[in-house]
Write a protein that holds these residues in place. Structure first.
Motif, PDB file in Angstrom:
ATOM      1  N   ASP A   1       0.840  -1.193   0.000  1.00 49.02           N
ATOM      2  CA  ASP A   1       0.000   0.000   0.000  1.00 49.02           C
ATOM      3  C   ASP A   1       0.879   1.248   0.000  1.00 49.02           C
ATOM      4  O   ASP A   1       2.074   1.186  -0.293  1.00 49.02           O
ATOM      5  CB  ASP A   1      -0.923  -0.028   1.212  1.00 49.02           C
TER       6      ASP A   1
ATOM      7  N   LEU B   1       1.932   2.937   2.530  1.00 44.29           N
ATOM      8  CA  LEU B   1       3.009   2.825   3.522  1.00 44.29           C
ATOM      9  C   LEU B   1       4.174   2.020   2.957  1.00 44.29           C
ATOM     10  O   LEU B   1       5.343   2.400   3.105  1.00 44.29           O
ATOM     11  CB  LEU B   1       2.480   2.139   4.777  1.00 44.29           C
ATOM     12  N   ALA B   2       3.827   0.914   2.290  1.00 37.06           N
ATOM     13  CA  ALA B   2       4.877   0.078   1.708  1.00 37.06           C
ATOM     14  C   ALA B   2       5.670   0.867   0.678  1.00 37.06           C
ATOM     15  O   ALA B   2       6.885   0.718   0.570  1.00 37.06           O
ATOM     16  CB  ALA B   2       4.266  -1.166   1.081  1.00 37.06           C
TER      17      ALA B   2
ATOM     18  N   PHE C   1       8.382   2.774   2.278  1.00 37.62           N
ATOM     19  CA  PHE C   1       9.482   1.900   2.677  1.00 37.62           C
ATOM     20  C   PHE C   1      10.302   1.471   1.458  1.00 37.62           C
ATOM     21  O   PHE C   1      11.525   1.364   1.527  1.00 37.62           O
ATOM     22  CB  PHE C   1       8.947   0.659   3.393  1.00 37.62           C
TER      23      PHE C   1
END
Lengths: 611, 306
Positions: B96, B98-99, B102
């Protein structure tokens, strides 16, 4: 996982089994590593002693997480603390070790005192030391007593876990122990405190007030930020890792604290999910911190120093150690597709999912906490760029680093195992989450049979139906595919020529290790941005030959350790002051002492008669 | 079929990413009453760099050589999470929003390491500053995602595109993310792509030792990263309800709309670049602190439901 309980003494429920496997996962490679590490460090007898202490240490930790009797728990806890003390002071030739051991043993006993008080209160109501009896008695305890027990447990276990502001011993003790012990202390021992919190607070007491979770969350966030900011500033490789442990304990406690919070407001799915995130980060931290400490030990063994300002360029002499450290650093910086990424993502998701279950200010609190967790993640990445970059890359900054040699196979074997685990625990996220769901379910007493956390063996999906997915295997595949495509394009298209040449040094032709950026320089922007907390100061000293000519100029920069200076030093001073004033009643006269005994007796008789 | 769409979209993404930088330069130059290079200049630069030989430092290790591949693969993997033309046409099963953050950190981590790898002070300085800026940008980005999550109930990137109308929370979140974008894409006032002065450079300092093909790949990766950030801001600021039908007129409209809004963001970036001076590094903390405060405001708005 079946429950095979030996009556009366042991409890092998999923929670205990989980912690036993964490102990095994880190201790086994550390023990293998110690074969090479201890060789040549000291005499044969002393090495034998080290092995014996290690065995007792491991046995005591295993006992701590598997007994079901508070009394035996406490005995095992003490053995664990004492043996680890002996291991911290193992290298008795260094004055630092003695001092580190002193701080450790004092702090750990303060913690134990709080635990004893908590257990005594429990015993008062349960009239038994057995976990099950206390669990059933906890239902009838008055609220104030439950709150008191919670706070006592939090301080008691928090001291061992190294939460801020009780972390003071950790950056002294962990670096000073032999590296395989540091690895076990940081990877496993401080986790037994988390076990204690889960076991006694979530499992036995059961959370019913919402402020418990909020308090734990606040402490956890403070630990995260303080730990990582100190880690960023540090240039001792092992102390840096120790500070980073404080940060990671904070991340783990975020999961545990969220779980307490959701358990108290009766949100079973979220309570289990948050605890899964916490436990996942716990096992991940055990793996990568164990790995990083082992690598740091290898660097120490090969160069004889832990000061990263004296290292550099090790990637050429120690390629395997540096590859392992790189994997550990990537995992701890939460880079996909390694294990740290999965647990950090899960923790953030726990905050996000939790926010839709609460209203108003609680949402804002969860949001800002998630934001601060993200800040911690960013700072951790910066910290480990510094740690890896300064230690392993570019040119060696000293003779020791220049002459470093790769460590023996037994040491590398331990590191390889843990390095492989960082990858496996990243890719096998779904099966692990499923297993952890059982552990979290048994710890919180919630039935997880109908709860789903993943779509299949390759894809996580918290609260299915929301359309939130994470698939580390797919991610890994895509990253690898694009990397390969890029590499093929680089290699195959057209002519390719590369010239090896010196780094540009602005035309001075004196390029050397003195041109390199140092760790202190790297962390300078952070030191300035966080100067309100770090309170940096510098010492300068000019040595003059004459008024016009300065022969040498010394410049030192330090940061103020706020907690030590403003909490511990005044406290210690107070203890000494009161001890000195107590001296007055100890003048050395036998008559006076006899009268003390007499008065005490009288008071005791009156006390027994009256109460 | 779906895989084909995703691959086509990714190819489209790669193909169009460099033009944004060309456009920004063009707009900046036109405002300065200069003619400036063609909008296609980034493509010419890439072609030139790709055909040139490269110089590798003898102090550098394999990290330095591997970094271009790590950076480009992380940028591309992040680009795959972006639904460009078809709302569900992304690898949303992979991760998503957030990923995505990262994944971009993965590339940045290696870029920062390679800055240190050559042993030059410039590289180290760039790495230090880059990690500083990005770590301060992270909380704001996370809180922006949080406020979007509160509104749309998911952290998926395709989830918050089709709201149809712009809420106050989205507007504020979009502005906060715009500030983050300026920091992440090394634009004035945080960083300056046009200069190689050691006092000011951040991103350029890290890649100073790269040349030839490796540099071409790193440049390409940063164009893609820039496109991702612009797209995200555009997706938040200009939500439009898209009918899911697949006829050609719809697709053409979508393509046009996709470009139009990204161009608006690019023009805004160009305007910001032209009207502000670069900040001191330590003022960047205030700048990103302001982004963080804005994202808190966005969260409050989302909680209040406006």
């Amino acid at each position: 996982m079946g429950h095979f309980n030996i009556p009366g003494l042991f409890l092998f429920d999923p929670l205990s089994l989980f912690f036993l496997s964490v102990i095994a996962l880190v201790s086994a490679p550390s023990a293998v590593y110690s074969i090479g590490y201890l060789k040549g460090e000291s005499s044969k007898r002393k090495i034998g002693l080290a092995r014996l202490l290690l065995a007792i240490f491991l046995a005591s930790m295993a006992l701590v997480v598997s007994v079901k009797n508070v009394f035996i728990f406490l005995v095992a806890w003490e053995i664990m603390s004492l043996v680890s003390y002996f291991l911290v002071v193992f290298d008795t030739t260094h004055e630092k070790s003695i001092r580190a051991g002193m701080i450790y043993i004092v702090m750990t006993h303060i913690g134990t005192a709080f635990l004893v008080a908590a257990f005594a209160l429990m015993y008062k109501y349960a009239h038994s030391f057995d976990f099950t009896a206390i669990k059933s008695a906890s239902l009838t305890m008055p609220a104030q007593i439950r709150n008191a027990i919670f706070l006592l447990l939090l301080v008691g276990f928090g001291t061992k876990a190294g939460i801020v502001p009780l972390h003071i011993w950790l950056p002294y003790a962990h670096p000073q122990a032999p590296s395989h012990i540091s690895s076990i202390m940081s990877g496993v021992m401080i986790k037994t405190a988390i076990y204690g919190m889960i076991r006694f607070i979530l499992f036995i007491l059961g959370v019913d007030s919402c402020w418990w979770g909020v308090l734990v969350l606040t402490i956890a966030l403070t630990s995260c930020l303080v730990g990582i900011i100190y880690a960023l500033m540090d240039k001792d490789l092992k102390r840096l890792l120790a500070y980073s442990s404080i940060e990671n304990i904070g991340v783990i406690l975020l999961g545990v604290g969220l779980s307490m919070f959701f358990a108290s407001i009766k949100m079973p799915y979220l309570a289990v999910f948050s605890l899964i995130a916490g436990l996942y980060h716990l096992i991940n931290h055990a793996i990568f911190k164990g790995l990083l400490f082992l690598c740091a030990g290898s660097v120490y063994k090969a160069t004889g120093t832990r000061d990263i300002e004296k290292l550099g360029g090790l990637i050429k002499n120690m390629p395997q150690t540096s590859a392992c450290f790189l994997l550990g650093a990537m995992a701890i910086s939460a880079l996909p597709p390694l294990n740290g990424f999965v647990s950090e993502w899960l923790t953030l998701q726990a905050f996000f999912l939790g926010a839709s279950a609460v209203t108003g200010p609680a949402r804002l609190f969860l949001g800002i906490s998630a934001g601060l967790l993200a800040l911690t993640g960013g700072l951790a990445a910066a910290c480990f760029v510094k740690a890896f970059g300064v230690t392993f890359l570019a040119l060696p900054r000293s003779r020791f680093a220049e002459n470093a040699k790769e460590v023996p196979l037994s040491m590398r074997a331990g590191m390889f195992f843990l390095a492989a685990m960082t990858v496996i625990f990243g890719l096998a996220a779904s099966p692990i989450v499923r297993t952890l769901a059982k552990v979290a379910g048994s710890a919180t007493g919630i039935d997880v049979g109908k709860m789903a956390f993943c779509v299949n063996n390759f894809m996580l999906s918290p609260q299915p139906g929301r359309g939130i997915y994470l698939s580390t295997p797919l991610l890994c595949l895509i990253l690898a595919a694009f990397g390969l495509v890029g590499f093929a394009a680089y290699m195959l298209i057209g002519r390719r020529k590369a010239v090896i040449c010196k780094t540009w040094d602005c035309g001075y032709y004196k390029f050397g290790s003195r041109n390199e950026y140092t760790a202190t320089a790297f962390s300078k922007p952070f030191r300035i941005a966080f100067s309100f907390f770090l309170l940096p100061y510098r010492k300068t000293q000019k040595i003059r030959e004459s008024f016009y000519h300065i022969r040498s100029f010394e410049y030192e920069t330090h940061t103020t350790k706020v907690f030590k200076k403003y909490i511990y030093e005044p406290a210690i001073a107070l203890v000494f002051r009161s001890a000195r004033s107590m001296k007055r009643i100890q003048p050395g006269s036998i008559h006076l002492y006899l009268s003390y005994i007499f008065v005490t007796m009288l008071l005791l008789i009156i006390f027994m008669h009256k109460f | 079929m779906k895989i084909l769409i995703i691959l086509l979209q990714t190819a489209f993404f790669i193909g169009t990413a460099p033009i944004l930088s060309g456009l920004i330069t063009k707009v900046k130059n036109n405002i300065r009453m200069r003619k400036g290079p063609s909008v296609l200049q980034p493509y010419y630069n890439l072609a030139k760099l790709f055909s040139k030989g490269e110089v590798v430092s003898d102090t550098a290790s394999w990290i330095f050589r591997a970094t271009p591949f790590m950076v480009i693969s992380s940028s591309l993997a992040a680009a795959m999470l972006i639904p460009i033309l078809v709302p569900s046409g992304s690898m949303y099963h992979m991760g998503d929003f957030l990923a995505l953050i990262f994944i971009l950190t993965l590339g940045r981590f290696f870029l920062a390491l390679s800055g240190l790898d050559t042993g030059s002070s410039f590289g180290g300085m760039g790495s230090s500053r880059e990690m500083f800026i990005s770590s301060l940008a992270e909380p704001a980005a996370c809180l922006v995602i949080f406020s979007l999550y509160l509104q749309f109930g998911a952290t998926n990137i395709s989830a918050f595109g089709g709201a149809g109308r712009l809420s106050v929370a989205s507007l504020v979140a979009g502005i906060a993310l715009f500030l983050v974008t300026i920091a992440e894409t090394s634009r004035i006032p945080v960083d300056n792509q046009e200069t190689h002065l050691e006092l000011t450079m951040t991103h350029e300092a890290m890649v100073l030792e790269y040349s030839g093909r490796s540099l071409a790949m790193l440049e390409m990766a940063s164009y893609i990263k820039q496109m991702i950030w612009f797209f995200l801001v555009a997706q938040i600021m200009f939500p439009v309800a898209m009918p899911a039908s697949g006829d050609i007129a719809q697709l053409a409209f979508r393509t046009l709309w996709y470009f139009a809004r990204i161009l608006i963001i690019a023009a805004a970036v160009a305007l910001v670049e032209i009207s502000l001076a670069k900040m001191r590094l330590f003022r960047v903390a205030d700048f990103l602190g302001f982004a963080f405060v804005l994202s808190i405001v966005a969260t409050v708005c989302a909680i209040l439901g406006v």
